[in-house]
Write a protein that holds these residues in place. Structure first.
Motif, PDB file in Angstrom:
ATOM      1  N   GLN A  64       0.816  -1.214   0.000  1.00 45.21           N
ATOM      2  CA  GLN A  64       0.000   0.000   0.000  1.00 45.21           C
ATOM      3  C   GLN A  64       0.851   1.267   0.000  1.00 45.21           C
ATOM      4  O   GLN A  64       1.827   1.372   0.749  1.00 45.21           O
ATOM      5  CB  GLN A  64      -0.927   0.007   1.214  1.00 45.21           C
ATOM      6  N   THR A  65       0.459   2.220  -0.834  1.00 50.38           N
ATOM      7  CA  THR A  65       1.089   3.533  -0.803  1.00 50.38           C
ATOM      8  C   THR A  65       0.644   4.247   0.482  1.00 50.38           C
ATOM      9  O   THR A  65      -0.385   3.905   1.069  1.00 50.38           O
ATOM     10  CB  THR A  65       0.670   4.381  -2.014  1.00 50.38           C
ATOM     11  N   HIS A  95      -7.265  -9.167  -5.473  1.00 49.57           N
ATOM     12  CA  HIS A  95      -8.535  -9.518  -6.118  1.00 49.57           C
ATOM     13  C   HIS A  95      -9.036  -8.330  -6.925  1.00 49.57           C
ATOM     14  O   HIS A  95      -8.848  -7.175  -6.536  1.00 49.57           O
ATOM     15  CB  HIS A  95      -9.575  -9.932  -5.078  1.00 49.57           C
ATOM     16  N   GLU A  96      -9.677  -8.608  -8.048  1.00 47.42           N
ATOM     17  CA  GLU A  96     -10.161  -7.538  -8.913  1.00 47.42           C
ATOM     18  C   GLU A  96     -11.136  -6.614  -8.196  1.00 47.42           C
ATOM     19  O   GLU A  96     -11.295  -5.441  -8.567  1.00 47.42           O
ATOM     20  CB  GLU A  96     -10.808  -8.130 -10.170  1.00 47.42           C
ATOM     21  N   THR A  97     -11.766  -7.122  -7.165  1.00 48.39           N
ATOM     22  CA  THR A  97     -12.674  -6.292  -6.371  1.00 48.39           C
ATOM     23  C   THR A  97     -11.980  -5.027  -5.876  1.00 48.39           C
ATOM     24  O   THR A  97     -12.590  -3.951  -5.813  1.00 48.39           O
ATOM     25  CB  THR A  97     -13.201  -7.078  -5.161  1.00 48.39           C
ATOM     26  N   ALA A  98     -10.687  -5.138  -5.538  1.00 50.08           N
ATOM     27  CA  ALA A  98      -9.951  -3.984  -5.004  1.00 50.08           C
ATOM     28  C   ALA A  98      -9.829  -2.850  -6.009  1.00 50.08           C
ATOM     29  O   ALA A  98      -9.604  -1.707  -5.628  1.00 50.08           O
ATOM     30  CB  ALA A  98      -8.554  -4.428  -4.553  1.00 50.08           C
ATOM     31  N   LEU A  99     -10.003  -3.155  -7.292  1.00 48.28           N
ATOM     32  CA  LEU A  99      -9.903  -2.131  -8.333  1.00 48.28           C
ATOM     33  C   LEU A  99     -11.212  -1.349  -8.474  1.00 48.28           C
ATOM     34  O   LEU A  99     -11.252  -0.305  -9.121  1.00 48.28           O
ATOM     35  CB  LEU A  99      -9.561  -2.754  -9.686  1.00 48.28           C
ATOM     36  N   ALA A 110      -5.747   5.499  -8.121  1.00 45.57           N
ATOM     37  CA  ALA A 110      -4.941   5.494  -9.342  1.00 45.57           C
ATOM     38  C   ALA A 110      -3.456   5.438  -9.001  1.00 45.57           C
ATOM     39  O   ALA A 110      -2.683   4.696  -9.628  1.00 45.57           O
ATOM     40  CB  ALA A 110      -5.244   6.738 -10.180  1.00 45.57           C
ATOM     41  N   GLY A 111      -3.051   6.207  -7.997  1.00 45.16           N
ATOM     42  CA  GLY A 111      -1.656   6.179  -7.569  1.00 45.16           C
ATOM     43  C   GLY A 111      -1.261   4.823  -7.030  1.00 45.16           C
ATOM     44  O   GLY A 111      -0.147   4.337  -7.274  1.00 45.16           O
ATOM     45  N   GLN A 112      -2.180   4.197  -6.311  1.00 43.35           N
ATOM     46  CA  GLN A 112      -1.910   2.862  -5.780  1.00 43.35           C
ATOM     47  C   GLN A 112      -1.764   1.843  -6.910  1.00 43.35           C
ATOM     48  O   GLN A 112      -0.868   0.993  -6.895  1.00 43.35           O
ATOM     49  CB  GLN A 112      -3.040   2.438  -4.840  1.00 43.35           C
ATOM     50  N   LEU A 113      -2.634   1.932  -7.890  1.00 43.33           N
ATOM     51  CA  LEU A 113      -2.572   0.992  -9.009  1.00 43.33           C
ATOM     52  C   LEU A 113      -1.294   1.178  -9.815  1.00 43.33           C
ATOM     53  O   LEU A 113      -0.691   0.194 -10.281  1.00 43.33           O
ATOM     54  CB  LEU A 113      -3.802   1.157  -9.897  1.00 43.33           C
ATOM     55  N   ARG A 114      -0.851   2.411  -9.965  1.00 42.95           N
ATOM     56  CA  ARG A 114       0.409   2.647 -10.681  1.00 42.95           C
ATOM     57  C   ARG A 114       1.578   2.069  -9.898  1.00 42.95           C
ATOM     58  O   ARG A 114       2.548   1.576 -10.483  1.00 42.95           O
ATOM     59  CB  ARG A 114       0.609   4.135 -10.934  1.00 42.95           C
ATOM     60  N   ALA A 115       1.498   2.111  -8.571  1.00 41.70           N
ATOM     61  CA  ALA A 115       2.541   1.495  -7.747  1.00 41.70           C
ATOM     62  C   ALA A 115       2.546  -0.021  -7.942  1.00 41.70           C
ATOM     63  O   ALA A 115       3.607  -0.652  -7.937  1.00 41.70           O
ATOM     64  CB  ALA A 115       2.330   1.852  -6.274  1.00 41.70           C
ATOM     65  N   LEU A 116       1.374  -0.606  -8.134  1.00 41.16           N
ATOM     66  CA  LEU A 116       1.296  -2.050  -8.354  1.00 41.16           C
ATOM     67  C   LEU A 116       1.948  -2.456  -9.667  1.00 41.16           C
ATOM     68  O   LEU A 116       2.437  -3.582  -9.799  1.00 41.16           O
ATOM     69  CB  LEU A 116      -0.163  -2.518  -8.345  1.00 41.16           C
ATOM     70  N   VAL A 117       1.948  -1.546 -10.638  1.00 37.54           N
ATOM     71  CA  VAL A 117       2.568  -1.845 -11.928  1.00 37.54           C
ATOM     72  C   VAL A 117       4.056  -2.147 -11.741  1.00 37.54           C
ATOM     73  O   VAL A 117       4.637  -2.935 -12.489  1.00 37.54           O
ATOM     74  CB  VAL A 117       2.361  -0.671 -12.915  1.00 37.54           C
ATOM     75  N   ALA A 118       4.652  -1.541 -10.735  1.00 33.01           N
ATOM     76  CA  ALA A 118       6.084  -1.735 -10.478  1.00 33.01           C
ATOM     77  C   ALA A 118       6.346  -2.916  -9.541  1.00 33.01           C
ATOM     78  O   ALA A 118       7.484  -3.146  -9.151  1.00 33.01           O
ATOM     79  CB  ALA A 118       6.676  -0.467  -9.891  1.00 33.01           C
ATOM     80  N   ALA A 187      -2.387  -0.941 -14.834  1.00 35.91           N
ATOM     81  CA  ALA A 187      -2.137   0.310 -15.563  1.00 35.91           C
ATOM     82  C   ALA A 187      -3.401   0.785 -16.262  1.00 35.91           C
ATOM     83  O   ALA A 187      -3.718   1.986 -16.251  1.00 35.91           O
ATOM     84  CB  ALA A 187      -1.014   0.102 -16.584  1.00 35.91           C
ATOM     85  N   CYS A 188      -4.134  -0.140 -16.870  1.00 33.97           N
ATOM     86  CA  CYS A 188      -5.374   0.216 -17.567  1.00 33.97           C
ATOM     87  C   CYS A 188      -6.404   0.778 -16.600  1.00 33.97           C
ATOM     88  O   CYS A 188      -7.073   1.777 -16.890  1.00 33.97           O
ATOM     89  CB  CYS A 188      -5.914  -1.021 -18.290  1.00 33.97           C
ATOM     90  N   ALA A 189      -6.529   0.151 -15.432  1.00 30.25           N
ATOM     91  CA  ALA A 189      -7.482   0.629 -14.431  1.00 30.25           C
ATOM     92  C   ALA A 189      -7.089   2.007 -13.918  1.00 30.25           C
ATOM     93  O   ALA A 189      -7.943   2.876 -13.699  1.00 30.25           O
ATOM     94  CB  ALA A 189      -7.563  -0.365 -13.278  1.00 30.25           C
ATOM     95  N   ALA A 190      -5.789   2.230 -13.732  1.00 25.38           N
ATOM     96  CA  ALA A 190      -5.313   3.540 -13.277  1.00 25.38           C
ATOM     97  C   ALA A 190      -5.624   4.612 -14.311  1.00 25.38           C
ATOM     98  O   ALA A 190      -6.102   5.706 -13.973  1.00 25.38           O
ATOM     99  CB  ALA A 190      -3.810   3.487 -12.997  1.00 25.38           C
ATOM    100  N   ASP A 191      -5.367   4.309 -15.577  1.00 28.43           N
ATOM    101  CA  ASP A 191      -5.656   5.269 -16.645  1.00 28.43           C
ATOM    102  C   ASP A 191      -7.147   5.583 -16.698  1.00 28.43           C
ATOM    103  O   ASP A 191      -7.548   6.736 -16.915  1.00 28.43           O
ATOM    104  CB  ASP A 191      -5.204   4.708 -17.994  1.00 28.43           C
ATOM    105  N   GLY A 192      -7.975   4.556 -16.487  1.00 23.66           N
ATOM    106  CA  GLY A 192      -9.421   4.769 -16.493  1.00 23.66           C
ATOM    107  C   GLY A 192      -9.861   5.696 -15.381  1.00 23.66           C
ATOM    108  O   GLY A 192     -10.741   6.546 -15.587  1.00 23.66           O
ATOM    109  N   LEU A 193      -9.258   5.552 -14.221  1.00 24.86           N
ATOM    110  CA  LEU A 193      -9.600   6.427 -13.084  1.00 24.86           C
ATOM    111  C   LEU A 193      -9.198   7.865 -13.366  1.00 24.86           C
ATOM    112  O   LEU A 193      -9.912   8.813 -13.028  1.00 24.86           O
ATOM    113  CB  LEU A 193      -8.917   5.930 -11.829  1.00 24.86           C
ATOM    114  N   VAL A 194      -8.042   8.045 -14.005  1.00 30.04           N
ATOM    115  CA  VAL A 194      -7.581   9.397 -14.340  1.00 30.04           C
ATOM    116  C   VAL A 194      -8.535  10.037 -15.327  1.00 30.04           C
ATOM    117  O   VAL A 194      -8.914  11.209 -15.177  1.00 30.04           O
ATOM    118  CB  VAL A 194      -6.139   9.342 -14.895  1.00 30.04           C
TER     119      VAL A 194
END
Length: 200
Positions: A64-65, A95-99, A110-118, A187-194
């Motif tokens: 978690q960020t 789990h996808e629920t977290a998205l 979105a920031g959290q999801l981008r952190a997951l990309v790494a 990354a796709c989910a983060a972009d969608g949130l933005v």
């Protein structure tokens, strides 16, 4: 006599020197932790050499960020476990629920999801279905000395309980997407949130 099962052997290079004074201090601290206490998992994480974590509704705490942890009420300092000199070998399942199950600021998610990309986190998609094995969040922990433990609602070293979640971990490995595909989904989910925030 102190229970040394949750300790970690001291090591210099490739040579293990056995339990030393520093290790014994760490172990003595663990012995005073109530398995039902809120800090029991954190104490075990500090001694773990292997961790498997799955959360049904949120990103596992160790990934978690700070901003996301604040919303979740999680201690952001727990991620220091991953930054120590000899970090544990980790597997994280999201789990996808977290998205989607999020009521906070979309920018935080979105920031959290981008952190997951790494990270090496793997996504457990809705397509995995409503399996009984996926109904509970848990953390499996392995140690350099002694047997493993699992934290569900409290910390347990009982063989039958640990074995049950070792089976669940195998199910997760089978139904989760591989890291590369998972990173694409994050990354796709983060972009969608933005985009959603910009349009809103």
């Amino acid at each position: 006599m102190k229970d040394i099962r949750l300790g970690r052997l001291s090591q210099v290079g490739d040579v293990r020197r056995g339990i030393d004074l520093i290790d014994l201090v760490r172990l003595a601290h663990y012995d005073h932790v109530d398995p039902d206490a809120p800090d029991a998992l954190r104490a075990a994480e500090r001694r773990a050499t292997a961790i498997v974590a799955f959360d049904t509704l949120a990103v596992p705490a160790l990934l978690q960020t700070p901003e996301y942890a604040l919303v979740q009420g999680t201690d952001p300092e727990r991620l220091q476990v991953l930054r120590r000199h000899l970090p544990p070998a980790c597997e994280f399942f999201v789990h996808e629920t977290a998205l989607h199950a999020w009521s906070g600021d979309p920018a935080v998610l979105a920031g959290q999801l981008r952190a997951l990309v790494a990270s090496n986190a793997r996504l457990v998609p809705f397509a995995a279905g409503g399996r009984a094995e996926l109904r509970h969040s848990f953390t499996l922990l392995g140690f350099a000395v002694g047997g493993p433990a699992v934290h569900v609602e409290s910390l347990s070293e009982r063989h039958d309980v640990v074995a049950r979640y070792q089976v669940v971990a195998e199910v997760l490995r089978e139904c989760a997407w591989d890291p590369e595909r998972s990173r694409g989904a994050f990354a796709c989910a983060a972009d969608g949130l933005v985009r959603q925030s910009a349009g809103g």
